[in-house]
Design a protein around this motif. Structure first.
Motif, PDB file in Angstrom:
ATOM      1  N   GLN A  13       8.511  31.256  68.424  1.00 11.42           N
ATOM      2  CA  GLN A  13       7.302  32.269  68.910  1.00 11.42           C
ATOM      3  C   GLN A  13       6.389  31.417  69.672  1.00 11.42           C
ATOM      4  O   GLN A  13       6.035  30.309  69.116  1.00 11.42           O
ATOM      5  N   ASP A  61      12.244  33.911  67.814  1.00  5.51           N
ATOM      6  CA  ASP A  61      10.946  34.526  67.151  1.00  5.51           C
ATOM      7  C   ASP A  61      10.019  35.055  68.166  1.00  5.51           C
ATOM      8  O   ASP A  61       9.404  34.206  68.832  1.00  5.51           O
ATOM      9  N   SER A  66       8.834  35.504  60.323  1.00  6.40           N
ATOM     10  CA  SER A  66       8.730  34.100  60.767  1.00  6.40           C
ATOM     11  C   SER A  66       9.337  33.115  59.620  1.00  6.40           C
ATOM     12  O   SER A  66      10.055  32.361  59.832  1.00  6.40           O
TER      13      SER A  66
END
Ligand SMILES: Nc1ncnc2c1ncn2[C@@H]1O[C@H](COP(=O)(O)OP(=O)(O)O)[C@@H](O)[C@H]1O
Ligand SMILES: [Mg+2]
Lengths: 414, 257
Positions: free
Chosen positions: B97, B171, B52
């Motif tokens: 994410q 992500d 990340s």
């Protein structure tokens, strides 16, 4: 991004939390409403004072009793009567006689409290003993009938002229015409010869229309049993002569009352002119306005702090949203403007709401509270501008906080 | 500028150090990476390996402690905040994410946002087209709470592609969603890639990584492996496979009767 877009974004955010928006708005609207009320009352009071002074007649000097202890010592010196009223009818007469070039008219006034009665109706009122000069000197007029004459005055007749409140207390009708009837003043019958025109506003909360006017010596001897008068009003020949008249009256009274220097400390009387009265009323009004303005400012600040609080909370809650916006290309300035616009909208809407509340409040005060409240358009514009400024001022810190967030920290925020 | 024809991303000796409670954490520890236009790179690695962190760096959301990062030949550390915002807005589409939609806001408005910040016109039409592209043409006015996980992720993809960026960063785009939904998302990525969009995607699932053309492996902030994907999976085929009606015992009984 144009202002319209910031506006749309802000509206959407505000809509999505209606309750919070409404409560924050309320804080500002109360502040603005208070401000508008305060200004309305302030302007109303100023106008009342101006009306009063205009209503008192032009070129007016008033001679009052001095401080109590001065009167007592002076009275002990002049006569053994123990009277507390050192101003006498002779004082008033002499003023009139001695200075015909400067003084046009003099109206002696003696005041007291009385019981009046008509058939079954009973009321407490105030009596004013004076001479026919009273009308001209005090800019008063008679609505029905006539004022009593010099003849009636000098003969100590039992005649009276009624104010509208006194008439209302006796008959239930302020416009009642009682001329030709007898009313009882302290259990003694008086013939009503005239009805006074309503004056309306008075000084120091007294109703100037709750009055029964009778000849001055009748009042002194029959009703009040006093040897002195309460005060007298002097009408000068022209405004330019007022200072001279004031000097003449002052030196005459000092001489007549056998007063010793230092002056004006030892004066047992006071000569006031219109400007003094106006200044005094104005200073009272000013004090009141200052006080109320402080209240208004404080409530606006409290409202502003409310906005800041809510905006800070909102920024914290929406940290992730700020992160997302920055990640997809919002500049710091975009975020700043978005939150600033939100704060401004809250405060401007709150301001509008406050204007509404304030105006309604002022109208209610005017119609039910008996206050003189004047809402000026300027006050409304100022209130709106101020509320918008409050929003921007207190919104800038939260908005900057949002704008300066690091996108990653904001995105990671849970 | 040493930007070769077709070189989109150039990372050299990238170091990212976080200080956590007085302790130095090397989230990225000397990363070198080149990505050419048209590539589809899968980044794999265990949790905490720096995936990340690297994505955020590539996405111009964060700056390295040291090292050089160039996008389209421009040295990112030379750019100011507004220029970074502009790159994020025009060159990069980010799928985060977790589902990063703005709450209480419709899918359409979420997708319009990049265009709004990019000061573009005809936002509604472009946003609608992007949502249709990801198969959500009938969900324009739904807010995130009214959408499934896979649908939310597709809205996020629509938002990432709406300004037609050359680079998509994703992500863990398939975390927490079903296999079929994951494949649908991979299909969108593969189609975008076929159209020439460069894609860099982080995942910890090998099956997802194999949809890319190149696989980079990370450990402790370093790239430990970097290879082309040999047996690439095509989402279109996978979906056909998944949708194929498998006969259940009940149906067998029915046929038999
Ligand atoms: N903002 C931060 N502050 C401190 N440490 C961080 C921060 N972001 C990441 N880290 C640390 O850096 C390392 C890499 O994290 P990350 O890039 O999120 O890994 P991955 O995405 O591969 O799971 C981890 O040890 C993580 O704890
Ligand atoms: Mg991660």
């Amino acid at each position: 991004m144009g202002i319209l877009e910031y506006f749309r974004l802000a509206i959407r955010a505000l809509k999505s939390n209606k309750m919070r928006t409404a409560l924050t708005m309320l804080g500002i609207s109360i502040g603005v409403a208070v401000t508008i009320l305060v200004v309305a009352i302030g302007e109303g009071a100023t106008k009342s004072v101006a009306d009063q002074v205009n209503g008192m007649g032009t070129n007016l000097l008033t001679v009052h009793q001095g401080p109590r202890e001065m009167r007592l010592t002076a009275a002990a010196r002049t006569a053994p009567t123990q009277s507390q009223n050192t101003l006498t009818l002779d004082d008033a007469d002499m003023v009139m006689k001695l200075y015909p070039d400067t003084i046009a008219a003099v109206a002696p006034q003696v005041r007291g409290s009385i019981q009046i009665r008509l058939f079954g109706a009973n009321a407490t009122s105030s009596v004013l003993g004076t001479t026919p000069s009273y009308l001209a000197v005090n800019n008063q007029s008679v609505r029905k009938g006539r004022f009593f004459t010099s003849m009636e005055n000098e003969s100590n007749l039992k005649v009276c002229v009624l104010g509208s409140t006194a008439a209302e207390n006796l008959t239930g009708n302020a416009n009642a015409d009682l001329t030709g009837q007898n009313i009882s003043v302290n259990r003694d019958d008086y013939l009503v010869v005239g009805m006074l025109t309503t004056k309306g506003t008075g000084q120091g909360g007294q109703d100037p229309d709750d009055v029964v006017i009778i000849p001055v010596s009748t009042a002194m001897q029959r009703v009040l049993g006093v040897t002195g008068i309460s005060d007298f009003s002097i009408s000068c020949v022209s405004p330019e002569l007022m200072t001279l008249a004031q000097q003449e009256v002052t030196s005459l009274l000092r001489q007549r009352h056998h007063l010793q220097p230092p002056f004006p400390q030892n004066d047992d009387f006071r000569v006031a002119n219109q400007t003094d009265l106006l200044a005094r009323s104005e200073s009272v009004t000013k004090t009141m306005t200052t006080l109320l303005t402080a209240v208004a400012v404080i409530s606006l600040i409290v409202g502003g702090i409310g906005i800041m609080n809510v905006m800070l909370m909102s920024v914290k809650e929406r940290t992730r949203e700020i992160g997302i916006r920055k990640a997809i290309g919002a500049r710091s300035r975009d975020i700043l403007m978005q939150f600033l616009t939100e704060a401004s909208i809250i405060s401007i809407l709150g301001g509008l709401q406050g204007v509404l509340l304030g105006v309604v409040g002022a109208l209610l005060l005017a119609s039910f509270g008996g206050w003189n409240a004047i809402v000026s358009p300027t006050a409304l514009v100022i209130a709106l501008v101020v509320s918008a400024s409050v929003g921007i001022f207190f919104g800038i810190h939260p908005a900057q906080k949002a704008a300066s967030m690091h996108p990653i920290d904001a995105l990671r925020y849970e | 500028m040493d930007a070769k024809e077709g070189l989109l991303l150039r990372l050299r000796d990238i170091l990212k150090i976080y200080i956590m409670g007085g302790q130095e954490v090397r989230a990225l520890d000397g990363v070198d990476l080149d990505v050419n236009v048209g590539e589809f790179v899968s980044i794999m690695g265990p949790s905490g390996s720096g995936k990340s962190t690297m994505m955020n760096m590539i996405g111009c959301l964060d700056v390295p402690t040291s090292g050089s990062y160039q996008i389209d030949g421009a040295e990112v550390s030379d750019l100011d905040d507004d220029e970074l915002a502009s790159i994020r807005n025009r060159k990069i589409g980010f799928v985060f994410q977790g589902f990063n939609l703005i709450a209480r806001t419709s899918a359409l408005e979420n997708v319009e946002l990049p265009l709004l910040y990019g000061r573009q016109k005809d936002r509604r039409a472009a946003a609608t087209a992007a949502l249709v592209r990801v198969g959500l043409g009938d969900r324009l006015d739904h807010t995130s709470s009214e959408l499934s996980g896979g649908q939310q992720q597709r809205v996020a993809i629509a938002r990432a592609i709406v300004s037609k960026p050359r680079l998509i960063l994703a992500d863990e785009p398939t975390g927490n969603i079903s296999t079929l939904q994951s494949e649908e998302i991979m299909q969108i990525f593969q189609e975008l890639n076929d159209d020439g969009v460069t894609i860099v995607m982080v995942t910890h699932e090998l099956d997802i990584a194999k949809h890319g053309k190149r696989c980079v492996d990370m450990r402790d902030g370093k790239i430990v492996d970097d290879q082309p994907v040999a047996d690439r999976l095509l989402a279109k085929e996978m979906i056909e496979e998944l949708k194929k009606p498998r006969p259940t015992s009940k149906q067998v009984v029915a046929v038999g009767a």
